[in-house]
Design a protein around this motif. Structure first.
Motif, PDB file in Angstrom:
ATOM      1  N   ALA A 667      17.104   1.858   3.379  1.00 26.67           N
ATOM      2  CA  ALA A 667      16.680   2.473   2.116  1.00 26.67           C
ATOM      3  C   ALA A 667      15.608   1.668   1.408  1.00 26.67           C
ATOM      4  N   ALA A 668      15.325   0.455   1.878  1.00 23.45           N
ATOM      5  CA  ALA A 668      14.378  -0.428   1.201  1.00 23.45           C
ATOM      6  C   ALA A 668      12.971  -0.245   1.753  1.00 23.45           C
ATOM      7  N   LEU A 669      12.021   0.063   0.880  1.00 22.20           N
ATOM      8  CA  LEU A 669      10.606   0.128   1.253  1.00 22.20           C
ATOM      9  C   LEU A 669       9.985  -1.196   0.814  1.00 22.20           C
ATOM     10  N   THR A 670       9.675  -2.038   1.777  1.00 21.61           N
ATOM     11  CA  THR A 670       9.277  -3.415   1.500  1.00 21.61           C
ATOM     12  C   THR A 670       7.770  -3.583   1.566  1.00 21.61           C
ATOM     13  N   TYR A 671       7.200  -4.120   0.494  1.00 19.89           N
ATOM     14  CA  TYR A 671       5.753  -4.330   0.415  1.00 19.89           C
ATOM     15  C   TYR A 671       5.456  -5.774   0.014  1.00 19.89           C
ATOM     16  N   ASP A 672       4.377  -6.288   0.584  1.00 18.28           N
ATOM     17  CA  ASP A 672       3.906  -7.642   0.280  1.00 18.28           C
ATOM     18  C   ASP A 672       2.441  -7.546  -0.151  1.00 18.28           C
ATOM     19  N   PRO A 673       2.191  -7.015  -1.348  1.00 18.49           N
ATOM     20  CA  PRO A 673       0.806  -6.785  -1.764  1.00 18.49           C
ATOM     21  C   PRO A 673       0.047  -8.089  -2.021  1.00 18.49           C
ATOM     22  N   ALA A 674      -1.235  -8.048  -1.708  1.00 15.80           N
ATOM     23  CA  ALA A 674      -2.079  -9.217  -1.896  1.00 15.80           C
ATOM     24  C   ALA A 674      -2.803  -9.195  -3.229  1.00 15.80           C
ATOM     25  N   PHE A 675      -3.137  -7.999  -3.718  1.00 17.17           N
ATOM     26  CA  PHE A 675      -4.019  -7.882  -4.870  1.00 17.17           C
ATOM     27  C   PHE A 675      -3.386  -7.018  -5.958  1.00 17.17           C
ATOM     28  N   ALA A 676      -3.885  -7.186  -7.174  1.00 18.95           N
ATOM     29  CA  ALA A 676      -3.344  -6.465  -8.321  1.00 18.95           C
ATOM     30  C   ALA A 676      -3.474  -4.961  -8.140  1.00 18.95           C
ATOM     31  N   TYR A 677      -4.607  -4.490  -7.605  1.00 16.29           N
ATOM     32  CA  TYR A 677      -4.777  -3.042  -7.454  1.00 16.29           C
ATOM     33  C   TYR A 677      -3.797  -2.482  -6.425  1.00 16.29           C
ATOM     34  N   GLU A 678      -3.403  -3.305  -5.443  1.00 23.13           N
ATOM     35  CA  GLU A 678      -2.395  -2.844  -4.489  1.00 23.13           C
ATOM     36  C   GLU A 678      -1.049  -2.671  -5.180  1.00 23.13           C
ATOM     37  N   VAL A 679      -0.706  -3.611  -6.048  1.00 23.09           N
ATOM     38  CA  VAL A 679       0.537  -3.486  -6.813  1.00 23.09           C
ATOM     39  C   VAL A 679       0.542  -2.171  -7.585  1.00 23.09           C
ATOM     40  N   ALA A 680      -0.572  -1.851  -8.247  1.00 24.13           N
ATOM     41  CA  ALA A 680      -0.655  -0.627  -9.044  1.00 24.13           C
ATOM     42  C   ALA A 680      -0.490   0.613  -8.171  1.00 24.13           C
ATOM     43  N   VAL A 681      -1.145   0.637  -7.006  1.00 24.44           N
ATOM     44  CA  VAL A 681      -1.049   1.794  -6.116  1.00 24.44           C
ATOM     45  C   VAL A 681       0.384   1.985  -5.629  1.00 24.44           C
ATOM     46  N   ILE A 682       1.047   0.895  -5.271  1.00 21.30           N
ATOM     47  CA  ILE A 682       2.413   0.979  -4.741  1.00 21.30           C
ATOM     48  C   ILE A 682       3.383   1.449  -5.816  1.00 21.30           C
ATOM     49  N   VAL A 683       3.258   0.916  -7.031  1.00 20.88           N
ATOM     50  CA  VAL A 683       4.156   1.341  -8.119  1.00 20.88           C
ATOM     51  C   VAL A 683       3.917   2.808  -8.451  1.00 20.88           C
ATOM     52  N   ARG A 684       2.654   3.225  -8.502  1.00 21.55           N
ATOM     53  CA  ARG A 684       2.357   4.637  -8.777  1.00 21.55           C
ATOM     54  C   ARG A 684       2.977   5.540  -7.711  1.00 21.55           C
ATOM     55  N   GLU A 685       2.849   5.141  -6.438  1.00 17.33           N
ATOM     56  CA  GLU A 685       3.440   5.925  -5.354  1.00 17.33           C
ATOM     57  C   GLU A 685       4.960   5.918  -5.441  1.00 17.33           C
ATOM     58  N   GLY A 686       5.531   4.773  -5.803  1.00 20.81           N
ATOM     59  CA  GLY A 686       6.986   4.697  -5.938  1.00 20.81           C
ATOM     60  C   GLY A 686       7.501   5.614  -7.024  1.00 20.81           C
ATOM     61  N   LEU A 687       6.804   5.680  -8.148  1.00 22.34           N
ATOM     62  CA  LEU A 687       7.209   6.580  -9.224  1.00 22.34           C
ATOM     63  C   LEU A 687       7.137   8.028  -8.761  1.00 22.34           C
ATOM     64  N   ARG A 688       6.078   8.368  -8.036  1.00 25.71           N
ATOM     65  CA  ARG A 688       5.972   9.740  -7.539  1.00 25.71           C
ATOM     66  C   ARG A 688       7.086  10.079  -6.577  1.00 25.71           C
ATOM     67  N   ARG A 689       7.328   9.170  -5.616  1.00 22.25           N
ATOM     68  CA  ARG A 689       8.297   9.488  -4.573  1.00 22.25           C
ATOM     69  C   ARG A 689       9.722   9.536  -5.116  1.00 22.25           C
ATOM     70  N   MET A 690      10.083   8.587  -5.959  1.00 25.53           N
ATOM     71  CA  MET A 690      11.472   8.512  -6.422  1.00 25.53           C
ATOM     72  C   MET A 690      11.762   9.432  -7.601  1.00 25.53           C
ATOM     73  N   TYR A 691      10.757   9.660  -8.462  1.00 26.46           N
ATOM     74  CA  TYR A 691      11.010  10.368  -9.713  1.00 26.46           C
ATOM     75  C   TYR A 691      10.121  11.582  -9.931  1.00 26.46           C
ATOM     76  N   GLY A 692       9.107  11.766  -9.088  1.00 25.32           N
ATOM     77  CA  GLY A 692       8.187  12.882  -9.265  1.00 25.32           C
ATOM     78  C   GLY A 692       8.443  13.997  -8.275  1.00 25.32           C
ATOM     79  N   GLU A 693       7.361  14.633  -7.857  1.00 29.47           N
ATOM     80  CA  GLU A 693       7.460  15.748  -6.913  1.00 29.47           C
ATOM     81  C   GLU A 693       7.496  15.195  -5.489  1.00 29.47           C
ATOM     82  N   ALA A 694       8.633  15.378  -4.814  1.00 27.66           N
ATOM     83  CA  ALA A 694       8.766  14.885  -3.450  1.00 27.66           C
ATOM     84  C   ALA A 694       8.022  15.796  -2.481  1.00 27.66           C
ATOM     85  N   LYS A 695       7.510  15.191  -1.434  1.00 30.78           N
ATOM     86  CA  LYS A 695       6.866  15.961  -0.374  1.00 30.78           C
ATOM     87  C   LYS A 695       7.936  16.579   0.526  1.00 30.78           C
ATOM     88  N   PRO A 696       7.619  17.628   1.263  1.00 35.35           N
ATOM     89  CA  PRO A 696       8.604  18.244   2.160  1.00 35.35           C
ATOM     90  C   PRO A 696       9.190  17.221   3.135  1.00 35.35           C
TER      91      PRO A 696
END
Length: 900
Positions: A667-696
């Motif tokens: 159940a764990a999606l593990t990320y090791d981001p190098a840069f600040a913009y990567e952190v932002a992209v991953i958190v945005r995607e996490g919010l979408r996947r866990m709390y937003g509109e899920a893909k089929p």
């Protein structure tokens, strides 16, 4: 030498005695009672006096132990409502079907446990009939933490209620074919029924405390009023040996969680034998819980004992019950009346005389059958007192017999936890004991039948009426049709795209800055639940204290020492931050409660728990598995990550392996981001996947683990081009080529691909420059944001091929056409990047920080582990030399040049 019998000094000796003469009179009175009536009478009077003082509000130390008798005497028991006869028949059917289910399953070798529910049946049935609120009424209902080994009894009740079929029961522990039942409470395996996984012992009680606390948090913050919900945790006395079982007792009493009740089934047995063979577990637990500030109710003896207590005019019976060790109590359960007369009653002349007034049948009834936990009236009285008690949590210590009603071959036997079946003759004897209308002819080919009185029988109608009055079936988990949470404004994420310029910013700080923006969001900001184990200042989060407040049910009753400072320490009853003190286990329990609020309470909350990465998965991986099993959602942030970035802290703080442990959790999606913009992209995607509109076909019931670093470095701007965000989410993208980095390389120069994650990408970028300028080698640098997600995608591609589908792993697609060999590097052990080696078509090698950490500078630590830029250069040249693309002597020259 000090006289051990002398009266020892106490704190009272330091206080002035305003009336020494009166004090002497009290002491003389006590001496006289002890001399004339005996020390037992003196002790009795002292206990009663202390109890009177406590009831009157006089400040004195509390008694930690009381006599080995029921807290609620028979004369004070409330009338048992409902129809006791029908409840007894319902319980009998459930006992039968629980044993039948496990016995039938044992023929397939799947096992199961019979004796636990047999001992605890009335503890559950009384609650289901009269107390446990369901989810179809107002509010969220009650939260039930069912003891894992008792699950057959809960399934049996659901069968009687019509929620399960015979096919379900026959598929107990056989889930692969569908319509199966998981062995224990597993929400991921049976999500419409189970809410809380509990069989990893010790985690149930810990989680129950923090669930009760989180309920108060939701109410006090105005998210949802769940003050009517009560948390019930059913535990075993042997389970209380686990340190997690008692780790948060003080929190529960300190925060006055009277919405919480522990029910400890004290059958005196654990898996191999007695819980406290030479001692008394009930007394030990009573002292432990009383000392922690809990309300304690002991439900030890059934009504058959009333006659014996009435005959105990000298207190000899109570004294004897207190001194007999638990293992001997078990022995009485299996011996005849003559043995009990001699061993129990024969130790005291007063008890010898008492025994003369008792028949053998009476002695056997008391010592073999009559326990408080086996009588609905006793259990009902305890539960009613628990839910009515205010100002503290309650623990009920209910004494039972493990294997009760299963027959002499089971009751109190040391091996009964491993006994998986009854014989046909034992079932027939049990049928007669329970007075069930099951015929001998129902046993076809030696198979024990399930029993059911009929869907329209008085038993089933009564059961369903009781549950309807209490708000519907229980246990039950509801998957609420919640609307997707609106995505926060893009501005919060896009602000990281331009980089930090010349300013040095650690990725830990970048994450904290992102959170500061997200909690201000008008739509979703209030749903964030920041969780910190007393390290907020370490992670630069103290600025959140005055703006969000630290949750405390008492608010702030003092003036903080830093009140005149901008970032002062602010506690508030509606505070948003959960600052748990130094407890990773407690913080994880908080996270689990918050991350599953979408199901428990129909309120989606977004927890993020930030911690020293070394002390997360290594310490609490069992809870993280529990989180996955409970279908939790949220962000785990492993800060101060890596083996070489935390300078000076040494090997105990140096995390080189948390991604390895995290990779074992599906159940764990593990990320090791190098840069600040990567952190932002991953958190945005996490919010979408866990709390937003899920893909089929997308599973929303996941959680994210991000490792972030405390090494301040310039944050680059996000590269331009298509597919960057997709690469960040999927786990790999090309950050720069030698040419795009502005490094001059000769045409046709040897080329190598450098894959780096987290802080290691900075070493790779330095190596890229050294390789070009000093060795004439062109290097492309790739950011591997998630080795684990790359591996999982590749595993799914392999599985698809077996199904006849043509699918290429993403890592192979991304690296397709990339020239030269691949060299991967991270601040973790090599096993982390090596996860993807078999799917990389190019020649593969890796570098990592294997072994123990050490205290030194970052540069020295990286040189020690061979992962610094110069070490990467040497490793790259070695790869190219093996391919004949550079001279072999270049490797030696580089080692000497860099002092390796």
């Amino acid at each position: 030498m000090t006289d051990p019998n002398a009266i020892q000094p106490s704190a009272l000796d330091q206080l002035p005695d305003r009336d020494p003469e009166e004090t002497a009179e009290w002491q003389a009175s006590l001496d006289a009672v002890a001399r004339e009536a005996g020390p037992h009478r003196a002790a009795y009077l002292m206990r009663r006096t202390l109890e009177r003082a406590e009831a009157g509000g006089i400040a004195l130390p509390k008694l930690l132990e009381t006599d080995y008798v029921n807290t609620i005497p028979t004369s004070a028991e409330p009338a048992l409502p409902g129809d006791p006869e029908l409840e007894a028949r319902i319980t009998a059917w459930n006992r039968w079907n629980a044993a039948a289910m496990v016995t039938r399953g044992s023929k397939h070798g799947v096992g199961g446990h019979i004796a636990t529910f047999a001992s605890a049946a009335w503890l559950y049935e009384t609650g289901f009939n009269h107390f446990f609120k369901g989810k179809e009424g107002d509010g969220s209902g009650d939260q039930l933490y069912i003891q894992g080994h008792a699950s057959p009894g809960i399934y049996a009740r659901a069968f009687l209620d019509g929620r399960l079929t015979e096919q379900h029961l026959d598929n107990f522990r056989q889930e692969a074919g569908g319509n199966g039942l998981p062995s224990y409470p597993h929400p991921r395996r049976l999500p419409w029924m189970w809410e809380f996984p509990t069989v990893s012992m010790g985690l149930g009680p810990l989680s129950a405390i923090y669930q009760a606390r989180f309920n108060r948090y939701l109410t006090n913050r105005g998210i949802k009023d769940v003050s009517a919900s009560h948390v019930w945790a059913f535990l075993g006395d042997g389970e209380m040996d686990e340190p997690e079982s008692t780790a948060a007792l003080a929190l529960a009493s300190r925060e006055q969680l009277d919405n919480l009740t522990f029910v400890i089934n004290c059958n005196l047995q654990r898996l191999d034998g007695p819980v406290r063979a030479n001692f008394k577990i009930v007394q030990e637990l009573e002292a432990q819980f009383r000392g922690a500030g809990w309300n304690v109710i002991k439900t030890l003896w059934g009504t058959a004992w009333d006659e014996l207590f009435a005959l105990d005019t000298t207190g000899a019976l109570v004294r004897r019950l207190r001194e007999v060790p638990d293992a001997q109590v078990q022995t009485y359960q299996t011996r005849d009346a003559a043995y009990i007369r001699e061993d129990f009653f024969g130790k005291d002349p007063a008890l010898v005389e008492m025994a003369k007034l008792l028949s053998d049948d009476k002695i056997l009834e008391c010592f073999h059958l009559s326990r408080g936990g086996h009588e609905a009236s006793k259990v009902y009285a305890a539960y009613k007192a628990a839910v009515e008690h205010k100002g503290a949590p309650t623990v009920i210590l209910a004494q039972t017999v493990k294997g009760h009603t299963l027959g002499e071959g089971f009751a109190s036997k040391n091996a009964n936890h491993q006994m998986k079946k009854l014989t046909v003759d034992e079932f027939k004897a049990m049928r007669d004991r329970l007075d069930l209308p099951i015929k001998d002819s129902d046993f076809v080919d030696g198979v024990v039948p399930y029993g059911h009185p009929g869907a329209d029988s008085p038993e089933v109608r009564y059961l369903q009426e009781c549950r309807a009055a209490l708000g519907g079936p229980a246990p039950a988990r509801r998957t609420h049709a919640l609307p997707a949470l609106p995505a926060p404004a893009e501005k919060a994420f896009a602000s990281f795209d331009k980089g930090s310029g010349s300013q040095n910013v650690a990725t830990t700080m970048a994450f904290v800055r992102l959170i500061k923006d997200l909690v201000r969001d008008k739509e979703t900001g209030k749903r964030w639940v920041p969780i910190v184990p007393d390290e907020a200042r370490t992670f630069g989060m103290e600025s959140l204290f005055p703006s969000l407040g630290i949750y405390s049910p008492k608010g702030q009753t003092y003036e903080p020492v830093d009140r005149d400072q901008l970032m002062y320490y602010k506690e508030a009853k509606n505070g948003q931050i959960l600052n748990e003190g130094i407890t990773e286990a407690g913080s994880m329990a908080d996270f689990i409660a918050a991350s599953t609020s979408y199901a428990t309470h129909g309120e989606a909350m977004i927890p993020f728990y930030i911690f020293y990465s070394m002390f997360g998965w290594q310490r609490t991986a069992d809870q993280m598995w529990q989180l996955g099993d409970q279908l939790g959602r949220g962000f785990l942030i492993g800060a101060t990550a890596g083996r070489t970035t935390l300078t000076g802290e040494g090997l105990q703080h140096a995390d080189g392996h948390s991604p390895v442990i995290a990779a074992t959790n599906p159940a764990a999606l593990t990320y090791d981001p190098a840069f600040a913009y990567e952190v932002a992209v991953i958190v945005r995607e996490g919010l979408r996947r866990m709390y937003g509109e899920a893909k089929p076909g997308e599973d929303q019931n996941v959680f994210y683990y991000l490792t972030v670093y405390n090494e301040p470095l310039p944050q680059p701007a996000k590269p331009q081009g298509l597919g960057i965000d997709e690469g960040i989410v999927k786990g790999l993208y090309r950050f720069s080529t030698a040419e795009s980095a502005g490094i001059a390389v000769a045409a046709g120069a040897p080329r190598i691909q450098l894959l780096g994650s987290g802080t290691a990408i900075h070493w790779a970028l330095k190596a890229q420059k050294l390789l070009a300028e000093e060795w004439g080698v062109a290097a492309d640098v790739w950011s591997a944001t998630s080795w684990t997600e790359l591996r999982r995608d590749a595993l799914e591609a392999d599985a698809a091929l077996l199904r006849g589908e043509d699918r290429v792993p993403y890592v192979r697609q991304a690296l397709q056409g990339a020239e030269g060999p691949v060299l991967a590097v991270s601040d973790y052990m090599r096993q982390v990047p090596d996860q993807i080696a078999q799917w990389v078509e190019q020649d593969w090698s890796s570098l990592g920080a294997d072994g123990f950490g050490l205290s030194d500078t970052r540069e020295a630590a990286r040189r020690h582990f061979g992962v610094d830029a110069e070490s990467i250069v040497v490793a790259a040249l070695a790869q190219l030399a093996r391919r004949g693309e550079v001279k072999a002597t270049a490797v030696k020259e580089a080692r000497e040049k860099y002092g390796l």
